[in-house]
Structures are given as C-alpha cells and as structure tokens.
Write a protein that holds these residues in place. Structure first.
Motif, PDB file in Angstrom:
ATOM      1  N   UNK A 116      39.131  46.613  28.108  1.00 26.14           N
ATOM      2  CA  UNK A 116      38.854  46.223  29.481  1.00 26.14           C
ATOM      3  C   UNK A 116      37.649  46.925  30.071  1.00 26.14           C
ATOM      4  N   UNK A 117      37.486  48.214  29.781  1.00 28.12           N
ATOM      5  CA  UNK A 117      36.452  48.963  30.494  1.00 28.12           C
ATOM      6  C   UNK A 117      35.138  49.092  29.738  1.00 28.12           C
ATOM      7  N   UNK A 118      35.189  49.115  28.411  1.00 28.74           N
ATOM      8  CA  UNK A 118      33.957  49.267  27.653  1.00 28.74           C
ATOM      9  C   UNK A 118      33.483  47.888  27.220  1.00 28.74           C
ATOM     10  N   UNK A 119      32.223  47.581  27.464  1.00 25.28           N
ATOM     11  CA  UNK A 119      31.714  46.261  27.096  1.00 25.28           C
ATOM     12  C   UNK A 119      30.414  46.368  26.332  1.00 25.28           C
ATOM     13  N   UNK A 120      30.529  46.514  25.001  1.00 23.97           N
ATOM     14  CA  UNK A 120      29.308  46.581  24.193  1.00 23.97           C
ATOM     15  C   UNK A 120      28.601  45.230  24.219  1.00 23.97           C
ATOM     16  N   UNK A 121      29.384  44.161  24.100  1.00 28.99           N
ATOM     17  CA  UNK A 121      28.795  42.822  24.062  1.00 28.99           C
ATOM     18  C   UNK A 121      28.108  42.464  25.374  1.00 28.99           C
ATOM     19  N   UNK A 122      28.669  42.947  26.484  1.00 32.18           N
ATOM     20  CA  UNK A 122      28.096  42.569  27.780  1.00 32.18           C
ATOM     21  C   UNK A 122      26.996  43.528  28.240  1.00 32.18           C
ATOM     22  N   UNK A 127      22.664  46.010  31.644  1.00 35.70           N
ATOM     23  CA  UNK A 127      21.342  46.631  31.704  1.00 35.70           C
ATOM     24  C   UNK A 127      20.446  45.879  32.691  1.00 35.70           C
ATOM     25  N   UNK A 128      20.580  44.570  32.706  1.00 39.93           N
ATOM     26  CA  UNK A 128      19.798  43.733  33.613  1.00 39.93           C
ATOM     27  C   UNK A 128      19.970  44.186  35.069  1.00 39.93           C
ATOM     28  N   UNK A 129      21.202  44.584  35.434  1.00 46.89           N
ATOM     29  CA  UNK A 129      21.478  44.966  36.817  1.00 46.89           C
ATOM     30  C   UNK A 129      21.392  46.466  37.069  1.00 46.89           C
ATOM     31  N   UNK A 130      21.766  47.284  36.074  1.00 48.62           N
ATOM     32  CA  UNK A 130      21.868  48.729  36.331  1.00 48.62           C
ATOM     33  C   UNK A 130      20.890  49.579  35.535  1.00 48.62           C
ATOM     34  N   UNK A 131      20.149  48.973  34.612  1.00 45.19           N
ATOM     35  CA  UNK A 131      19.251  49.768  33.790  1.00 45.19           C
ATOM     36  C   UNK A 131      19.993  50.377  32.607  1.00 45.19           C
ATOM     37  N   UNK A 132      19.204  50.847  31.618  1.00 51.02           N
ATOM     38  CA  UNK A 132      19.795  51.329  30.371  1.00 51.02           C
ATOM     39  C   UNK A 132      20.648  52.567  30.576  1.00 51.02           C
ATOM     40  N   UNK A 133      20.125  53.523  31.358  1.00 50.81           N
ATOM     41  CA  UNK A 133      20.793  54.808  31.474  1.00 50.81           C
ATOM     42  C   UNK A 133      22.181  54.658  32.097  1.00 50.81           C
ATOM     43  N   UNK A 134      22.237  53.949  33.234  1.00 52.86           N
ATOM     44  CA  UNK A 134      23.523  53.780  33.921  1.00 52.86           C
ATOM     45  C   UNK A 134      24.524  53.055  33.020  1.00 52.86           C
ATOM     46  N   UNK A 135      24.046  52.028  32.318  1.00 53.87           N
ATOM     47  CA  UNK A 135      24.942  51.269  31.433  1.00 53.87           C
ATOM     48  C   UNK A 135      25.480  52.166  30.327  1.00 53.87           C
TER      49      UNK A 135
ATOM     50  N   UNK B 174      17.356  51.124  40.480  1.00 55.23           N
ATOM     51  CA  UNK B 174      18.457  50.155  40.476  1.00 55.23           C
ATOM     52  C   UNK B 174      18.468  49.360  41.786  1.00 55.23           C
ATOM     53  N   UNK B 175      18.310  50.079  42.926  1.00 55.76           N
ATOM     54  CA  UNK B 175      18.292  49.385  44.214  1.00 55.76           C
ATOM     55  C   UNK B 175      17.063  48.492  44.346  1.00 55.76           C
ATOM     56  N   UNK B 176      15.924  48.991  43.850  1.00 52.24           N
ATOM     57  CA  UNK B 176      14.689  48.209  43.893  1.00 52.24           C
ATOM     58  C   UNK B 176      14.866  46.897  43.132  1.00 52.24           C
ATOM     59  N   UNK B 177      15.427  47.024  41.930  1.00 54.37           N
ATOM     60  CA  UNK B 177      15.679  45.872  41.062  1.00 54.37           C
ATOM     61  C   UNK B 177      16.606  44.873  41.744  1.00 54.37           C
ATOM     62  N   UNK B 178      17.647  45.390  42.431  1.00 54.28           N
ATOM     63  CA  UNK B 178      18.611  44.511  43.096  1.00 54.28           C
ATOM     64  C   UNK B 178      17.972  43.773  44.266  1.00 54.28           C
ATOM     65  N   UNK B 179      17.080  44.452  44.996  1.00 55.40           N
ATOM     66  CA  UNK B 179      16.506  43.805  46.170  1.00 55.40           C
ATOM     67  C   UNK B 179      15.469  42.763  45.789  1.00 55.40           C
ATOM     68  N   UNK B 180      15.004  42.812  44.556  1.00 56.42           N
ATOM     69  CA  UNK B 180      14.024  41.806  44.115  1.00 56.42           C
ATOM     70  C   UNK B 180      14.670  40.510  43.649  1.00 56.42           C
ATOM     71  N   UNK B 181      15.983  40.516  43.576  1.00 50.31           N
ATOM     72  CA  UNK B 181      16.654  39.323  43.057  1.00 50.31           C
ATOM     73  C   UNK B 181      16.698  38.206  44.091  1.00 50.31           C
TER      74      UNK B 181
END
Lengths: 157, 181
Positions: A116-122, A127-135, B174-181
């Motif tokens: 439920x919590x770990x998503x390697x596939x997703x 990364x698209x929303x949070x960047x590599x580091x946060x993911x 992260x916030x910058x990226x979100x606001x550009x969407x």
C-alpha cells in the motif's frame, strides 16, 4: 465507491454551473489539461503493472512466502509488496489465502503494508510531482515502516 | 505544428517503448503476453472509470477554492486542523495511489503544507474506509486494528520525516513545479 464519486462530481459541477458558466468551463479545461499532462505516465504504469502481475502472479507469490519464511521471508514479502500494485480487493483475499497456505502474520503484514505505501512502479508519477529526492525519501521511509509493522505484528499477534 | 508533434512523441516515448516490449513478449511468450495485455486492459478500464470524476473535482477545486482559504486550512500554520483534514481527504478518497498524485499537485499549488500533502498521500494509500472494513473481514479484526493504529502513527511520522529530510531549495522547487501546472 466509484458511483459515489460520480454523484459528488456531478453535483459539484451543477452547483458550479449555476454560479458561473465561465468558471465551470475553465475548471473543465484545467481538468483535461492536468489529466493529459500525466496520461503518458499513467499509460506506461498500466503496461508495467500488467507485465509484473503476470510474472508475479498470486501463485508465484505464495510459493515465495512459504512456511520457511522468517526475517528472510519478511524481507521478500516487503520487496514483492513494493514492486507490485494490487488493488485492495484482490490483495486482502490473497493475503488471507497466503495465511492459510502457511505464511506467517509477519510476512503478511510486511507484504500488505509495503503494497500500500511503497510504490516502485508509480515512482515516475511521484517524481513528476515531488521530484526525485522526495520520492526516494518517502518510499524508503515507507519500506522501513512496513518492516516495523511486521516486527510489531510478530510480537503482538 | 512539427514541433508539437515532436513533443507529443517525446512525451509518449516510454509508453510506445513499453507497448513494443509487450508486443515482443506476446510474440515470443504468447501466454505471458496475452495475460498481461488482459490485465492492462482491465486496469485501463478501471482507471478510465475512476479518473474522470477525480479530475473534474480537481478542476473545480482549482477554480473555486482561493489560495488563501487553502493556506488557512492546510497551510503552514493550519496546525491540527490541517493534519485532520489531510487524513480525512485521503481516507474518503477512492482510486489507486497514482490517482492521488494529481490531487497532491493541486493541494501544493494552492499552498497546502508539504507534510499535510504527504499525510493525504499516506491516508489515500492505507486508511481508506472501505479498504479497512475489507481488511477486517479477510484478515481478522485484531490484525486490522494493529495495522491501523500503526498506520496512523506511521503516516504522520513518514510525512514529517520526508519534509525534514528535504533541503529548503528542494521544497521550493516542488511548490514552483506545482504552481506551473
């Protein structure tokens, strides 16, 4: 659940339309844009899930989490849970079947929690929303957490 | 026009690659290939049925909810209300985890606190109400309760830990990226 979601969306859309036609059209445009933005990643994930679930079928998983288990089994369970993406209504009956066929509560807890919590596939979407580091940080933390859940489950159950 | 098409191909290139891979598997291992295509198809149908209302609600949220309102209830100074709202949002949602990321994107865009967004994600993945009921019926009440108590703690801990681990520049990005969407 999906039906409820549609009812809520249609109700919200109607209220919005009553209040302002322009804003509603803008909202729909934004909805489409954000959907189309992430669609390539969504479609890719669907294909990866299809292939992974075929290779790692429920029968395969129950073979891997047999009676031998121990901490080794917990680790395997967490890894399998991390790379697979099974909807809950399949995962729980599968987990119940695994229990019957000899897997321990620890392995099942690790499997369910990581699933439920770990998503390697997703990760591409994350990364698209949070960047590599946060993911990376969130997924590693969630993986460690699923091992902790297994530990507690082993003590309490 | 040319560049637009080129961009489209570039965005979908991984998808095309995977389709080609799946076709190759279908040719060389027909059993595996057809099973996986079948799974992909049923997952696609599930995705297409669940995503439209989610994205419509997101569009409406984007247009109607003021940034100040979101900051007040889920922003940096929202305190326990923001945390509870994040748990509620995630738990009341429907759909697989990947549908939660666009929701996270809009929350960030509107100024929600990063740890609250991670709490919403965590709740979305584990503490959904129908899922909990289902867990209790298949694995027993005790198993479900232990896991739920641990999940509630774990979700919050992971959320704050992830936020703390990120350098300030990364959070701003992260916030910058979100606001550009």
């Amino acid at each position: 659940m999906t039906a409820a979601l549609y009812v809520i969306a249609i109700m919200a859309l109607s209220v919005s339309l009553l209040k302002s036609k322009e804003k509603t059209i803008l909202a729909l445009k934004k909805a489409w844009k954000s959907f189309e933005n992430i669609l390539p990643q969504f479609l890719s994930i669907l294909i990866i899930i299809g292939i992974l679930l075929t290779v790692l079928s429920p029968e395969q998983i129950s073979k891997l989490l047999g009676k031998e288990s121990g901490w080794y089994g917990v680790l395997i369970a967490a890894v399998i849970g991390s790379v697979t993406l099974v909807p809950g209504f399949i995962a729980f009956p599968l987990a119940a079947a695994l229990l019957k066929s000899g897997a321990g509560y620890m392995q099942i807890a690790a499997f369910i929690s990581a699933l439920m919590m770990v998503g390697i596939v997703t990760i591409p979407v994350e990364v698209e929303y949070f960047g590599k580091k946060a993911a990376a940080v969130r997924n590693i933390a969630a993986f460690v957490f699923s091992l902790i859940v297994a530990l507690v489950m082993g003590v309490v159950m | 026009m040319k560049t637009k098409e080129a961009r489209l191909v570039k965005r979908y290139r991984i998808f095309f690659l995977l389709v080609a891979l799946n076709i190759a598997v279908l040719i060389f291992f027909p059993a595996v290939g057809s099973k996986s295509l079948q799974l992909t198809w049923s997952n696609l149908l599930e995705m297409m049925s669940i995503l439209p209302p989610i994205f419509i609600l997101l569009g409406l949220l984007d247009v109607w909810v003021k940034r100040e309102t979101m900051i007040k209830y889920m922003g940096d100074d929202s305190g326990i209300i923001g945390v509870l709202l994040a748990f509620f949002l995630g738990s009341a949602a429907a759909g697989p985890l990947y549908a939660a990321f666009p929701v996270a994107g809009v929350l960030l865009k509107k100024g929600s606190k990063l740890s609250n967004v991670f709490i919403m994600l965590g709740a979305w993945s584990t503490t959904k109400i129908p899922l909990i009921l289902f867990e209790a019926s298949s694995l027993g009440l005790k198993f479900m309760l232990i896991r739920m108590v641990m999940d509630l703690i774990g979700i919050a801990v992971i959320a704050y830990f992830t936020e703390r681990m990120l350098p300030k520049g990364e959070i701003e990005a992260i916030y910058q990226n979100a606001s550009n969407r």
